[in-house]
Scaffold this active site. Structure first.
Site, PDB file in Angstrom:
ATOM      1  N   THR A  30       0.804  -1.118  -0.111  1.00  0.00           N
ATOM      2  CA  THR A  30       0.126   0.236   0.032  1.00  0.00           C
ATOM      3  C   THR A  30       0.940   1.082  -0.055  1.00  0.00           C
ATOM      4  OG1 THR A  30      -1.731   1.393   1.113  1.00  0.00           O
ATOM      5  CG2 THR A  30      -0.061  -0.007   2.585  1.00  0.00           C
ATOM      6  N   ASP A  31       0.328   2.182  -0.574  1.00  0.00           N
ATOM      7  CA  ASP A  31       1.050   3.581  -0.503  1.00  0.00           C
ATOM      8  C   ASP A  31       1.147   4.030   0.925  1.00  0.00           C
ATOM      9  OD1 ASP A  31      -1.552   4.357   0.142  1.00  0.00           O
ATOM     10  OD2 ASP A  31      -2.001   5.494  -1.630  1.00  0.00           O
ATOM     11  N   GLU A  32       0.343   3.682   1.854  1.00  0.00           N
ATOM     12  CA  GLU A  32       0.289   4.189   3.204  1.00  0.00           C
ATOM     13  C   GLU A  32       1.551   3.748   3.730  1.00  0.00           C
ATOM     14  OE1 GLU A  32      -3.273   3.876   5.535  1.00  0.00           O
ATOM     15  OE2 GLU A  32      -4.289   3.226   3.888  1.00  0.00           O
TER      16      GLU A  32
ATOM     17  N   TYR B 193      -1.454  -0.055  11.124  1.00  0.00           N
ATOM     18  CA  TYR B 193      -1.664  -0.745   9.788  1.00  0.00           C
ATOM     19  C   TYR B 193      -0.580  -0.473   8.617  1.00  0.00           C
ATOM     20  CZ  TYR B 193      -3.033  -1.237   5.152  1.00  0.00           C
ATOM     21  OH  TYR B 193      -3.164  -1.537   3.419  1.00  0.00           O
TER      22      TYR B 193
ATOM     23  N   LYS C 176       2.520  -2.910   7.320  1.00  0.00           N
ATOM     24  CA  LYS C 176       2.616  -3.218   5.890  1.00  0.00           C
ATOM     25  C   LYS C 176       4.054  -3.316   5.587  1.00  0.00           C
ATOM     26  CE  LYS C 176       0.180  -4.760   2.956  1.00  0.00           C
ATOM     27  NZ  LYS C 176       0.085  -6.035   2.733  1.00  0.00           N
TER      28      LYS C 176
END
Length: 317
Positions: A126-128, A150, A154
């Protein structure tokens, strides 16, 4: 070349099941006729009905179970890891399962792939993991600066994947995408949640001032990007899969209200989320150089998504 055997972890979930459907519909010529095995823990967000009628084997299990991984990974030509805990609010309330699945689970799966000599592995991320960016867009070599449990989990999984590529030579690539939307998404994420509430005549909660910006990618485009990396990605490399629309949460809420026949009175401002990232944006030129381009215009994709949920009241919460 014989049709490949593919293991899709998290394949009963929103994105994973879309990928499986595309593979089994022969939408990806390189994987035509593929034999697909799905591993899924079947948590609240994994739904076997997403796979109804598909000619694939579903194994119910956990990627953290190393002995199970050692039993099912061998013999597969490609392993694609969609399995993850992915809801930020849940990670803020209790991070333990996120660390277990998104970090330890990735290590367990990659170790089994290493022992089996799996020829191709893709870690879906993810970009997060980058945190928040005020202007511009992240390139793949941007530093990781996650701001939620989260995103931190990741990022940990991604770093393990890179370490297995560098240390052991495991042919694993990493993809990072923007916010996904489309049919079959569990209605805790913003688009299906808002559609569900709006169609039921309720108000929708908008965090803070609503100016947080997200990049939106249709799930079909995301899966096409993952497939391209599975076919042509370099081991140890990261590839961004960007979308077709960058919107503030307020703009998105207004679009959804209109699409559901409501007005701005249906939008209720609530206290902001802890550590709420202000903006995400990915530079996807690296994947575009391999031939990728998103195909689903946001307006069309959003209208089709609203209709899908409108036609299925059993998916509402």
């Amino acid at each position: 070349m014989n049709a490949p055997r593919i293991l899709v972890t998290g394949g009963a979930g929103f994105i994973g099941s879309h990928y499986v459907r595309a593979v089994l519909a022969d939408e990806y010529p390189a994987f035509a006729g593929a034999e697909v095995t799905i591993l899924d823990k079947i948590t609240y967000a994994g739904n076997p009905e997403n796979l109804a009628g598909l000619p694939c084997e579903l194994v119910r299990g956990d990627i953290c179970d190393i002995e199970l991984m050692r039993a099912i990974v061998p013999g597969h030509d490609v392993v694609i890891n969609f399995a993850a805990e992915s809801h930020v609010d849940r990670s803020i309330a209790d991070a333990a399962e996120f660390m277990r699945t998104n970090v330890l689970g990735v290590q367990s799966l990659l170790q089994a792939c290493l022992e089996a000599g799996t020829p191709r592995v893709v870690q879906v991320s993810t970009d997060e993991v980058y945190g928040s960016i005020e202007t511009g867009s992240w390139a793949e070599d941007a530093p990781l600066a996650p701001r939620s449990p989260y995103a931190a989990a990741k990022a940990g999984g991604d770093l393990i994947a890179r370490a297995y590529a560098v240390t052991h030579g495991l042919p694993v690539s990493i993809t990072r995408c923007g916010n996904n939307y489309g049919p079959r998404q569990y209605p805790e994420k913003v688009i299906p949640l808002f559609i569900s509430r709006l169609l039921s005549g309720r108000r929708v909660p908008l965090y803070g001032d609503g100016r947080n910006v997200r990049d939106w990618v249709h799930v079909e485009d995301h899966c096409r990007g993952v497939q391209l990396v599975a076919e042509r990605g370099e081991p140890g490399e990261v590839y961004h899969i960007a979308g077709t629309a960058e919107l503030s949460n307020r703009e998105l809420a207004t679009l959804l209200a209109r699409a559901c026949g409501r007005d701005d009175d249906a939008i209720e401002h609530v206290a902001d989320r802890k550590g709420h990232d202000r903006r995400y944006s990915l530079d996807d030129s690296k994947l575009r150089a391999l031939g990728f381009a998103p195909r689903v215009p946001f307006e069309e994709g959003l209208a089709a998504t609203v209709k899908w949920y409108a036609d299925r009241p059993d998916w509402r919460v």
